[in-house]
Write a protein that holds these residues in place. Sequence first.
Motif, PDB file in Angstrom:
ATOM      1  N   ARG A  10       0.840  -1.193   0.049  1.00 13.53           N
ATOM      2  CA  ARG A  10       0.016   0.122  -0.015  1.00 13.53           C
ATOM      3  C   ARG A  10       0.859   1.412  -0.155  1.00 13.53           C
ATOM      4  NH1 ARG A  10      -4.878   1.999   0.677  1.00 13.53           N
ATOM      5  NH2 ARG A  10      -5.344   3.571   2.199  1.00 13.53           N
ATOM      6  N   ARG A  11       1.810   1.187   0.636  1.00  5.76           N
ATOM      7  CA  ARG A  11       3.058   2.356   0.787  1.00  5.76           C
ATOM      8  C   ARG A  11       3.361   2.545  -0.639  1.00  5.76           C
ATOM      9  NH1 ARG A  11       4.183   0.218   6.079  1.00  5.76           N
ATOM     10  NH2 ARG A  11       5.780  -0.647   5.019  1.00  5.76           N
ATOM     11  N   LEU A  12       3.979   1.450  -1.146  1.00  5.86           N
ATOM     12  CA  LEU A  12       4.460   1.755  -2.651  1.00  5.86           C
ATOM     13  C   LEU A  12       3.553   2.129  -3.542  1.00  5.86           C
ATOM     14  CD1 LEU A  12       6.775   1.308  -4.447  1.00  5.86           C
ATOM     15  CD2 LEU A  12       6.366  -1.044  -4.710  1.00  5.86           C
ATOM     16  N   ARG A  13       2.250   1.537  -3.520  1.00  4.03           N
ATOM     17  CA  ARG A  13       1.121   2.240  -4.219  1.00  4.03           C
ATOM     18  C   ARG A  13       0.964   3.538  -4.077  1.00  4.03           C
ATOM     19  NH1 ARG A  13      -4.230  -0.472  -3.342  1.00  4.03           N
ATOM     20  NH2 ARG A  13      -4.625   0.965  -5.143  1.00  4.03           N
ATOM     21  N   LEU A  14       0.692   4.183  -2.948  1.00  8.34           N
ATOM     22  CA  LEU A  14       0.524   5.509  -2.366  1.00  8.34           C
ATOM     23  C   LEU A  14       1.737   6.397  -3.088  1.00  8.34           C
ATOM     24  CD1 LEU A  14      -1.141   5.177   0.927  1.00  8.34           C
ATOM     25  CD2 LEU A  14      -2.201   5.606  -1.022  1.00  8.34           C
ATOM     26  N   ILE A  15       2.956   6.024  -2.895  1.00  7.37           N
ATOM     27  CA  ILE A  15       4.079   6.846  -3.415  1.00  7.37           C
ATOM     28  C   ILE A  15       4.144   7.114  -5.033  1.00  7.37           C
ATOM     29  CG2 ILE A  15       5.992   5.332  -3.155  1.00  7.37           C
ATOM     30  CD1 ILE A  15       5.848   8.964  -2.133  1.00  7.37           C
ATOM     31  N   SER A  16       3.854   5.840  -5.433  1.00 10.31           N
ATOM     32  CA  SER A  16       4.034   5.669  -6.910  1.00 10.31           C
ATOM     33  C   SER A  16       3.317   6.753  -7.786  1.00 10.31           C
ATOM     34  CB  SER A  16       3.637   4.299  -7.476  1.00 10.31           C
ATOM     35  OG  SER A  16       2.256   4.072  -7.493  1.00 10.31           O
ATOM     36  N   VAL A  17       2.430   7.172  -7.653  1.00  8.80           N
ATOM     37  CA  VAL A  17       1.505   8.127  -8.419  1.00  8.80           C
ATOM     38  C   VAL A  17       2.156   9.530  -8.135  1.00  8.80           C
ATOM     39  CG1 VAL A  17      -0.634   9.417  -8.761  1.00  8.80           C
ATOM     40  CG2 VAL A  17      -0.619   6.901  -8.571  1.00  8.80           C
ATOM     41  N   PRO A  18       2.350  10.246  -6.961  1.00  4.78           N
ATOM     42  CA  PRO A  18       2.925  11.423  -6.854  1.00  4.78           C
ATOM     43  C   PRO A  18       4.483  11.493  -7.562  1.00  4.78           C
ATOM     44  CG  PRO A  18       2.145  10.865  -4.824  1.00  4.78           C
ATOM     45  CD  PRO A  18       1.719   9.597  -5.839  1.00  4.78           C
ATOM     46  N   GLU A  19       5.125  10.315  -7.400  1.00  4.67           N
ATOM     47  CA  GLU A  19       6.359  10.098  -7.959  1.00  4.67           C
ATOM     48  C   GLU A  19       6.256  10.180  -9.535  1.00  4.67           C
ATOM     49  OE1 GLU A  19       9.924   8.786  -9.675  1.00  4.67           O
ATOM     50  OE2 GLU A  19       8.200   7.731  -9.782  1.00  4.67           O
ATOM     51  N   GLY A  20       5.407   9.617  -9.910  1.00  6.44           N
ATOM     52  CA  GLY A  20       5.304   9.592 -11.480  1.00  6.44           C
ATOM     53  C   GLY A  20       4.698  11.009 -11.974  1.00  6.44           C
ATOM     54  N   VAL A  25       6.081  16.132 -14.536  1.00  6.86           N
ATOM     55  CA  VAL A  25       6.057  17.788 -14.545  1.00  6.86           C
ATOM     56  C   VAL A  25       7.424  18.261 -14.597  1.00  6.86           C
ATOM     57  CG1 VAL A  25       5.596  19.565 -12.870  1.00  6.86           C
ATOM     58  CG2 VAL A  25       3.854  17.791 -13.003  1.00  6.86           C
ATOM     59  N   LEU A  26       8.331  17.495 -14.115  1.00  6.89           N
ATOM     60  CA  LEU A  26       9.882  18.136 -14.097  1.00  6.89           C
ATOM     61  C   LEU A  26      10.174  17.904 -15.557  1.00  6.89           C
ATOM     62  CD1 LEU A  26      12.017  19.020 -12.371  1.00  6.89           C
ATOM     63  CD2 LEU A  26      12.820  16.792 -12.075  1.00  6.89           C
ATOM     64  N   ALA A  27       9.853  16.870 -16.129  1.00 12.03           N
ATOM     65  CA  ALA A  27      10.306  16.550 -17.682  1.00 12.03           C
ATOM     66  C   ALA A  27       9.576  17.745 -18.434  1.00 12.03           C
ATOM     67  CB  ALA A  27       9.863  15.493 -18.076  1.00 12.03           C
ATOM     68  N   ALA A  80      12.467  -0.401 -12.442  1.00 11.45           N
ATOM     69  CA  ALA A  80      12.727   0.243 -13.442  1.00 11.45           C
ATOM     70  C   ALA A  80      11.645   1.247 -14.085  1.00 11.45           C
ATOM     71  CB  ALA A  80      12.940  -0.546 -14.619  1.00 11.45           C
ATOM     72  N   TYR A  81      10.333   1.054 -13.593  1.00  8.17           N
ATOM     73  CA  TYR A  81       9.082   1.818 -13.941  1.00  8.17           C
ATOM     74  C   TYR A  81       9.297   3.036 -13.371  1.00  8.17           C
ATOM     75  CZ  TYR A  81       6.243  -1.590 -16.417  1.00  8.17           C
ATOM     76  OH  TYR A  81       5.850  -2.595 -17.208  1.00  8.17           O
ATOM     77  N   SER A  82       9.936   3.148 -12.317  1.00 10.29           N
ATOM     78  CA  SER A  82       9.980   4.476 -11.420  1.00 10.29           C
ATOM     79  C   SER A  82      11.060   5.498 -12.371  1.00 10.29           C
ATOM     80  CB  SER A  82      10.753   4.135 -10.212  1.00 10.29           C
ATOM     81  OG  SER A  82      11.973   3.861 -10.323  1.00 10.29           O
ATOM     82  N   ILE A  83      11.656   4.980 -13.221  1.00 10.30           N
ATOM     83  CA  ILE A  83      12.875   5.770 -14.073  1.00 10.30           C
ATOM     84  C   ILE A  83      12.303   6.182 -15.231  1.00 10.30           C
ATOM     85  CG2 ILE A  83      14.826   5.669 -15.375  1.00 10.30           C
ATOM     86  CD1 ILE A  83      15.696   3.400 -13.309  1.00 10.30           C
ATOM     87  N   ILE A  84      10.865   5.861 -15.737  1.00 11.75           N
ATOM     88  CA  ILE A  84      10.405   6.200 -16.779  1.00 11.75           C
ATOM     89  C   ILE A  84       9.386   7.252 -16.713  1.00 11.75           C
ATOM     90  CG2 ILE A  84      10.986   4.263 -18.376  1.00 11.75           C
ATOM     91  CD1 ILE A  84       8.009   3.400 -18.224  1.00 11.75           C
ATOM     92  N   PRO A  85       9.138   8.264 -17.421  1.00 11.58           N
ATOM     93  CA  PRO A  85       7.822   9.110 -16.903  1.00 11.58           C
ATOM     94  C   PRO A  85       6.600   8.595 -16.922  1.00 11.58           C
ATOM     95  CG  PRO A  85       9.448  10.224 -18.640  1.00 11.58           C
ATOM     96  CD  PRO A  85       9.684   8.746 -18.509  1.00 11.58           C
ATOM     97  N   GLY A  86       5.704   8.591 -16.002  1.00 12.80           N
ATOM     98  CA  GLY A  86       4.612   7.937 -16.220  1.00 12.80           C
ATOM     99  C   GLY A  86       4.442   6.336 -15.512  1.00 12.80           C
ATOM    100  N   GLY A  87       5.881   5.888 -15.369  1.00 16.60           N
ATOM    101  CA  GLY A  87       5.806   4.557 -14.706  1.00 16.60           C
ATOM    102  C   GLY A  87       5.144   4.492 -13.523  1.00 16.60           C
ATOM    103  N   GLY A  88       5.057   5.433 -12.663  1.00 14.07           N
ATOM    104  CA  GLY A  88       4.558   5.184 -11.198  1.00 14.07           C
ATOM    105  C   GLY A  88       2.824   4.808 -11.393  1.00 14.07           C
TER     106      GLY A  88
END
Length: 116
Positions: A10-20, A25-27, A80-88
């Motif tokens: 659940r923690r991983l799910r909750l942080i994945s969207v804001p990280e994505g 936004v940064l890109a 690896a999904y955390s490295i690509i834009p939208g992977g979260g």
Amino acid sequence: MDLKTASAIRRLRLISVPEGISWIVLAVCTIIKYSVAPGFNVAPVLGPIHGVLFVLYLVFWADAWNRTKWSVGKGALYCAYSIIPGGGFIIERKLRREAEDAVIASRARKEGVVNA
């Protein structure tokens, strides 16, 4: 699935969207800076925010990987999904499906349903 494992996922799910979102936004802001508005520089603000979210993602990913005992391939793919834009967003969807499948399997075990 025990409570600590479910909490880690659940923690991983909750942080994945804001990280994505922060990655995208940064890109986009970086593209705007170098193509449209050379004076537009939000990296001093967005960079650290994205950095904190990315580090939190990696910490939560490591905890989830340790608790769920994912294979090396699956764990590496989720990282690896955390490295690509939208992977979260992809990770959140996959983890949600896994959690739903675990709930369904748990209910089936309680009711005594056996896979044929």
